[in-house]
Design an enzyme around this catalytic site. Sequence first.
Site, mmCIF file in Angstrom:
data_model
loop_
_atom_site.group_PDB
_atom_site.id
_atom_site.type_symbol
_atom_site.label_atom_id
_atom_site.label_comp_id
_atom_site.label_asym_id
_atom_site.label_seq_id
_atom_site.Cartn_x
_atom_site.Cartn_y
_atom_site.Cartn_z
ATOM 1 N N ASP A 395 -15.780 -9.342 -54.078
ATOM 2 C CA ASP A 395 -15.070 -8.131 -53.634
ATOM 3 C C ASP A 395 -15.448 -6.836 -54.754
ATOM 4 O OD1 ASP A 395 -13.098 -6.287 -52.522
ATOM 5 O OD2 ASP A 395 -11.772 -6.830 -54.442
ATOM 6 N N ASP A 680 -10.169 -10.375 -56.984
ATOM 7 C CA ASP A 680 -8.975 -10.006 -58.059
ATOM 8 C C ASP A 680 -7.681 -9.862 -57.490
ATOM 9 O OD1 ASP A 680 -9.737 -7.591 -57.110
ATOM 10 O OD2 ASP A 680 -9.516 -6.545 -59.146
#
Length: 971
Positions: A395, A680
């Site tokens: 990401d 995250d």
Amino acid sequence: MDSAEPVPEGPVSGPTTLQVLRSLETGPRGLTEDEAAARLARHGPNVPPTRRGVSWPRCFVRGLRDPFTAVLFCLGLVSAGTAAWGTASVITVLVAVSCALRATGEHRADRAMTALRGLVPTTATVLRRPTPDERVIPDERAMPDERVIPDERAMPDERAIPDERAIPAPRELPAEELVPGDIIRLAAGDVIPADARVLTATALFVNEAPLTGESSPTGKDPWTPSGAVGGPAEPRPAPHLCFQGSSVTAGSGTAVVTATGRHTRFATTYTAPEAVFGGGRGRRGRRGWAQGRGQGLRPRAFDRSVHGISWILVRFMLLTPPLVLVADAALRGRGLDTLPFAVAVAVGLTPEMLPVVVTACLARGAAHLARSHGVIVRRLPALHDVGAMDVLCVDKTGTLTQDRPVVDRSLDTAGRDAPEALHWAAVNAWWTLQLADPPAPDALDEAILTAPESPDGPAPSPYYDHYDDYDGIAALPFDPVRRLATAVVARPGAPLGVHTLVVKGAVENVLELCALPDEERARLQALASHHAAEGLRVLAVATADRPARGRRDAPRPAWSPADVRGLDFTGFVTFRDAPDPAAGPALRALADRGVTVKILTGDHPGTAARVCRDLGMGPPLAPDAIRTAADIDALPPTDTAALAELAHRTTVFAGCTPEHKARVVAALRAHGHTTGFLGDGVNDLSALHAADVGLAPHGAVPVAREAADVVLPQHTTTTPSAAGNASDDLSGAPFGGLATIDHAVAAGRSSGTNIATYLRVTLSSNLGNVIAMLTAGLLLPFLPMLPAQVLVQNLCFDAAQLAFAHERPDPTALRRPVTLRPRAFLRLITGFGVLNAVADLATFAVLALAAPGPTGTEDESLFHAGWFTENLLTQALAMLLLRGTAYATTAPRRKMTPVARAAMVLAAAGILLPLSPLGPPLDMTPLPPLYYALLTLVLTLYAATLTTVVQLRNKASVARGSGGSGRGGPR
């Protein structure tokens, strides 16, 4: 109220603020202490449902499910069933040691995660009252958000009486004590402690990147009727709702808590990790967190490998005893008296130390990472999966970037670099912060105030002395509706009585307020759009001189939004996401190790491409290397082959929802890639679950850390340690948690290489021994080796194999992924096993020549001793020669490796054990000197042949570009 409000998809709609307050039985003054205590007892503490730690005994029992351990445990039961108590006892002890090692490592990682969860306590500012309201009149001294809503139940002639005890007092409370109906205050830097609805807001902006993946902060305002918010901008979904896990980046406000604990949207990710914040409703959306990662998904890399190898061993073991019994019964007329020997042969194929060595290799690598680099490996097999990983999906927000903007360029009206726009933007930012009440710092303002005003100039001093040359008059803070901020200043050298309006904000809004021809306005809009398409955020700056009206010390500022018009356009300030300084070197290091990196982000394609360019991820990306979620949606959900083919050609997938990320990861796994995912946020949970190995940084939201197999540290150093691992050789790497991925990959490949080498050596040697014993059993009038001798031989050999857990592969052997492929192992151990069996059979001829008697087989004890010695010597040679090139360059640096020392001890045991006092109890006698001379010749020929075969195999592997394995590593 037990659940948060649903997020509307279109314009703002839903119940009014007053209706929400009534449903929660609260008001702007908050709850009393007694009411809060009652609700806390009813709703429970405001904590998400976390995964309970697994006790050490449970970890121990869970270790029995490991395929290697299960196979060995079944052999122990079979041995006990045939009254081979010595073999059964030894196997039981080794199973216990293996389970204890694994349980200790995973329990230690679980304790580290528990400590990590408690590092940052969360508090909230709450309005609480010690006593109930007694129809209190509005207190003029109170803040606007603290005044009492009139009690509609009161009679018109009732007079409210003030009660000072009912005035709410702001208190700092632990977040777990919040209850629905609490009134909380929000300020810049606060973490949203629960789902809440905004009551008042002053330039309030919230970072929802952990929930949605969107890097830009979201403006928050109180509820307004549908269609009232937005103006020229597009409607913003749910601007009046704040969710647990997000954080305030700018502004201030108050909000009423609507949901806490397991009823927040943040907590729903534990039971439906894919149906979150705009994510898709995947087929596994109802799979609960308690069921564990990977349930119902394709088995992960380590699981696939060990299951395949275990089934190979099971097939061999099930086939061996019947063959021995049938052959002995047909050729020698023996009956069930050969059953213990048949079981011993089956046990001899499976090394008793197999689970111990595999677990020791993984546990040692995980302990080294935790001790030297702060990496937490929560599941030991995940270390192998990290080493086998050939695709890493990441990401962008919060992993590759620092989640904050930095100034890229300052441009004039022609698009040329010029400092004027940045200078006036800094003046605006400085004085809007100085004059705002309360100050509402913004991430863009911080980037502007810390940027140099020229490309080669130094950054401003922390005191910003040169901005004090201007005299601040008034400020109109940023308005989410008008999307601009205005500062009124008296600039140095300006004519007396002239004030300057300095405006910065969204391009289209600022241009509308400038005195420009339509053609010029369209040209400037196109110029801004061009930079936005390149992944930059664009801010417009304009100024205007106006006659002086009032000063900041006047009772009421004389300036209003209506005065902001007829501006002179100054230029643009562009911003880019600040990349993590460790990200670029870490990604290049992964590329050097044969790991392909793919970015899956919810951001705009241009923003993602800009990050790739800033991180130096190879040459500029081709147009077809950047795809959007629409390209994924165009493919049927069941056509994983087409999606995998698209993923092979694509570097960046932009605009992804959680479902899109999970689909890409699952498609790559389904087509043979060992896939990792680094994320995250809550929106990364689906992909973390779908990957072979999930990784999360230290700063990830707690639920992402819980879902990950490997947790990276916040900071690390690259100081080499003497832990004895290949990753110690990594030096010069950047600091930061992301940089430790390279260390984790090196440690995983080091452990994987040692495991693969151990399996290659021990299984080929054992298979050769089994073939030789089956042949000897048919040719000899007695058992070629007694069950006790088979057990002692296996224990000596397997004890020596423990040295592989301490071996350091050469760094060049760690450049490609290390994968255990069952079919490749079957071909390998069969070839080397036959070669080893030929050496064993040659030993029979040596014994026939060296032993007394007409045939050389009259003395059983001598035959047993000769074959026992030859077996251990050939196994010692196999330990050294079957390692391949993975350890070729370690010898010059170290006088003797652990495996070399273990091989020497094993050879000494083979020679000395028949000569020692332990020889007679094991039915072995000393061997004649002629035997040792002839055996030396046999071993020399065996070593030369084995070396030649290994070299030919290595050359063939290099020619295939595999580095010695099916996909780049030792097999």
